[in-house]
Design a protein around this motif. Structure first.
Motif, PDB file in Angstrom:
ATOM      1  N   GLU A 117      -5.125   1.959  23.168  1.00  0.00           N
ATOM      2  CA  GLU A 117      -6.028   2.767  23.984  1.00  0.00           C
ATOM      3  C   GLU A 117      -7.461   2.256  23.963  1.00  0.00           C
ATOM      4  O   GLU A 117      -8.282   2.698  24.754  1.00  0.00           O
ATOM      5  CB  GLU A 117      -5.985   4.228  23.538  1.00  0.00           C
ATOM      6  N   ASN A 118      -7.788   1.321  23.065  1.00  0.00           N
ATOM      7  CA  ASN A 118      -9.124   0.724  23.018  1.00  0.00           C
ATOM      8  C   ASN A 118      -9.193  -0.616  23.741  1.00  0.00           C
ATOM      9  O   ASN A 118     -10.249  -1.259  23.755  1.00  0.00           O
ATOM     10  CB  ASN A 118      -9.567   0.521  21.567  1.00  0.00           C
ATOM     11  N   GLU A 124     -14.088   1.683  31.083  1.00  0.00           N
ATOM     12  CA  GLU A 124     -14.728   2.124  32.317  1.00  0.00           C
ATOM     13  C   GLU A 124     -15.156   0.909  33.147  1.00  0.00           C
ATOM     14  O   GLU A 124     -15.425  -0.172  32.613  1.00  0.00           O
ATOM     15  CB  GLU A 124     -15.935   2.999  31.988  1.00  0.00           C
ATOM     16  N   GLU A 125     -15.248   1.111  34.458  1.00  0.00           N
ATOM     17  CA  GLU A 125     -15.505   0.006  35.384  1.00  0.00           C
ATOM     18  C   GLU A 125     -16.789  -0.765  35.065  1.00  0.00           C
ATOM     19  O   GLU A 125     -16.845  -1.987  35.217  1.00  0.00           O
ATOM     20  CB  GLU A 125     -15.579   0.533  36.828  1.00  0.00           C
ATOM     21  N   LEU A 241     -23.060  -3.288  21.857  1.00  0.00           N
ATOM     22  CA  LEU A 241     -23.011  -2.008  22.563  1.00  0.00           C
ATOM     23  C   LEU A 241     -21.552  -1.604  22.721  1.00  0.00           C
ATOM     24  O   LEU A 241     -20.759  -2.343  23.313  1.00  0.00           O
ATOM     25  CB  LEU A 241     -23.670  -2.131  23.934  1.00  0.00           C
ATOM     26  N   ARG A 242     -21.193  -0.448  22.168  1.00  0.00           N
ATOM     27  CA  ARG A 242     -19.830   0.064  22.287  1.00  0.00           C
ATOM     28  C   ARG A 242     -19.895   1.563  22.591  1.00  0.00           C
ATOM     29  O   ARG A 242     -20.471   2.331  21.819  1.00  0.00           O
ATOM     30  CB  ARG A 242     -19.026  -0.198  20.999  1.00  0.00           C
ATOM     31  N   ARG A 435     -14.503   3.185  25.208  1.00  0.00           N
ATOM     32  CA  ARG A 435     -14.484   3.244  26.673  1.00  0.00           C
ATOM     33  C   ARG A 435     -15.169   2.050  27.325  1.00  0.00           C
ATOM     34  O   ARG A 435     -15.234   1.947  28.543  1.00  0.00           O
ATOM     35  CB  ARG A 435     -15.172   4.539  27.150  1.00  0.00           C
ATOM     36  N   GLY A 436     -15.680   1.148  26.501  1.00  0.00           N
ATOM     37  CA  GLY A 436     -16.300  -0.056  27.047  1.00  0.00           C
ATOM     38  C   GLY A 436     -17.371  -0.576  26.122  1.00  0.00           C
ATOM     39  O   GLY A 436     -17.758   0.072  25.146  1.00  0.00           O
ATOM     40  N   GLY A 437     -17.856  -1.754  26.433  1.00  0.00           N
ATOM     41  CA  GLY A 437     -18.916  -2.332  25.624  1.00  0.00           C
ATOM     42  C   GLY A 437     -19.225  -3.749  26.045  1.00  0.00           C
ATOM     43  O   GLY A 437     -18.575  -4.315  26.927  1.00  0.00           O
ATOM     44  N   GLU A 438     -20.234  -4.305  25.391  1.00  0.00           N
ATOM     45  CA  GLU A 438     -20.617  -5.694  25.708  1.00  0.00           C
ATOM     46  C   GLU A 438     -21.466  -6.263  24.585  1.00  0.00           C
ATOM     47  O   GLU A 438     -22.113  -5.523  23.835  1.00  0.00           O
ATOM     48  CB  GLU A 438     -21.383  -5.753  27.036  1.00  0.00           C
ATOM     49  N   TYR A 439     -21.439  -7.579  24.471  1.00  0.00           N
ATOM     50  CA  TYR A 439     -22.337  -8.321  23.603  1.00  0.00           C
ATOM     51  C   TYR A 439     -23.595  -8.649  24.407  1.00  0.00           C
ATOM     52  O   TYR A 439     -23.506  -9.190  25.521  1.00  0.00           O
ATOM     53  CB  TYR A 439     -21.691  -9.619  23.132  1.00  0.00           C
TER      54      TYR A 439
END
Length: 457
Positions: A117-118, A124-125, A241-242, A435-439
């Motif tokens: 589920e992760n 999210e888009e 960011l998560r 639900r989303g994230g980025e470096y």
């Protein structure tokens, strides 16, 4: 005493060695308590338009130069590798960033243990397909100041072209700074050497600045590699960011099912977190919550685990003890100072209530943006996810995972040491769903202007 006042009281201008006037304030400034804010995710469609927006935003990004200044709202900017590429940064500079940053968070799902589920396909888009290029964050002490700062940023956005706003999310917490589970958040922060702030009580020393600021000496005695040219990399840092949706109702149900009365339920919840809801650490208040201690930044971090080697007071598997072992001997050799992080997490949604049940989860938008800053951010998060969060070998707990932020694809276990026999509690589930994230890369103010001007042209 508020956290900002506590920082001011510890500030010594004569001890500043960092170039604070070139470092984004969001890196070294604590958020206010209470706080409100907004995260905005932007996609760069046209390089020139994206650089123009950065040029417009740059004057509104405060520096960390004056710790005693009363900033009531401030803005931070971070950029993903895909964003730097979309902004036209030359290939030589792009290639000088760490491999994990170049690949991006979704591509590192295996290293991050982001499965089930992760997994990225569930996100999210705004966080899929390298769409998040620029993350704009505004913290403020109240809604009026947030609205003023947001209007200012949005006016610059609307005056630009070639950039699309793909998502916004408001957040905030009251003076207790509680997370979605009702626990005071971001209590423990490292002190950065050279920033002019004395270490907190309980901290042996300040951490070498190169662990957080690129171009400075790290704990190894030398700087880490920085992006090139120097104007791009120096005085910047990296951001993880998560975004998580939280399930406090399921957590409430779990502790209710394992303890007969409210006092026992609160104790079990504290054992899982390592602190009471007020922020008071178990190690300083083993049997009951102490709100006065929890609200005191001068006392609530003045401890280590040397007197609790068996984990009787604070279990080895507690969330807080896992992520900050505070000098205890670990089975897997690690240097905890190399894995220190500056937390800038933000809570969103309604406040926690003891009446919440699993049936209530999902009815409201409720969760936390787990945000941290470090010059080793990507190595650190991948280490944390692999070893300290989603395994237990380093504390001789085998496959047992973090009871708060671990991914439990099957119901897991939490061990509570006790005399004469430890208690093993089954049925731990995933209480925070990714639900989303980025470096991201948080450039210095010099680098922000360098990118905005297209200085490589």
């Amino acid at each position: 005493m508020g956290i900002l006042q506590h920082l001011k009281d510890r500030f010594r201008p004569d001890r500043v060695t960092l170039q604070l006037d070139d470092i984004q304030a969001l890196i070294l400034r604590a958020r206010p308590e209470p706080y409100v804010g907004i995260h905005a995710m932007l996609h760069v469609d046209d390089a020139a338009g994206g650089r123009d927006l950065l040029r417009r935003l740059a004057p509104h990004i405060p520096a960390a130069a004056d710790w005693t200044e009363e900033l009531t709202a401030w803005t931070g900017v971070a950029i993903s590798h895909a964003g730097l590429k979309a902004l036209g940064v030359p290939e030589g500079s792009l290639a000088s960033f760490p491999l994990s940053f170049r690949q991006g968070m979704a591509a590192r799902a295996e290293q991050l243990r982001d499965a089930g589920e992760n997994a990225p396909e569930q996100w999210e888009e705004a966080y899929r397909d390298n769409r998040c290029h620029i993350a704009l964050t505004i913290f403020a002490s109240d809604q009026a100041r947030l609205d003023e700062a947001t209007d200012r940023a949005m006016s610059e956005y609307h005056a630009s072209s070639g950039v699309t706003l793909i998502g916004t999310h408001r957040f905030g917490a009251d003076a207790d700074a509680k997370n979605p589970f009702g626990f005071r958040d971001s209590v423990s922060q490292p002190t950065v050497a050279g920033a002019g702030v004395d270490p907190q009580p309980g901290q042996e020393r300040a951490i070498a600045p190169g662990e957080f600021i690129l171009g400075e000496d790290s704990e190894t005695g030398a700087p880490l590699e920085i992006p090139q040219p120097d104007a791009l990399g120096r005085n910047g840092s990296y951001v993880v960011l998560r975004k998580y949706d939280s399930r406090p109702g399921a957590f409430n149900d779990f502790v209710r099912g394992q303890a007969n009365d409210e006092a026992a339920q609160e104790l079990l919840a504290a054992k899982m977190f390592g602190r009471w809801r007020s922020g008071a650490p178990l190690i300083l208040s083993p049997t009951r919550d102490d709100e006065e201690l929890g609200a005191d930044p001068a006392r609530r971090n003045d401890f280590d685990f040397s007197g609790d080697k068996a984990g009787i007071v604070c279990p080895h598997g507690a969330h807080m003890r896992r992520l900050n072992p505070r000098g205890e001997r670990l089975t897997i050799l690690t240097d905890e100072n190399i894995h220190r992080i500056i937390r800038r997490s933000s809570t969103f949604g309604p406040k926690w209530s003891a009446d919440l049940t699993a049936a209530d989860d999902g009815e409201d938008d409720r969760g936390i943006f787990f945000i941290f800053i470090s010059a080793r951010a990507f190595d650190t998060i991948e280490f944390l996810q692999q070893e300290w969060i989603n395994r237990g070998n380093f504390i001789d707990l085998g496959k047992e995972r973090d009871p708060v932020v671990g991914l439990h694809e099957e119901p897991g276990r939490f061990t509570v040491p006790a005399e004469p026999v430890r208690r093993r509690i089954d049925g731990v589930t995933t209480y925070n769903r990714l639900r989303g994230g980025e470096y991201m890369f948080m450039p210095s103010l010099t680098a922000l202007r360098w990118i905005a001007a297209g200085s490589w042209n």
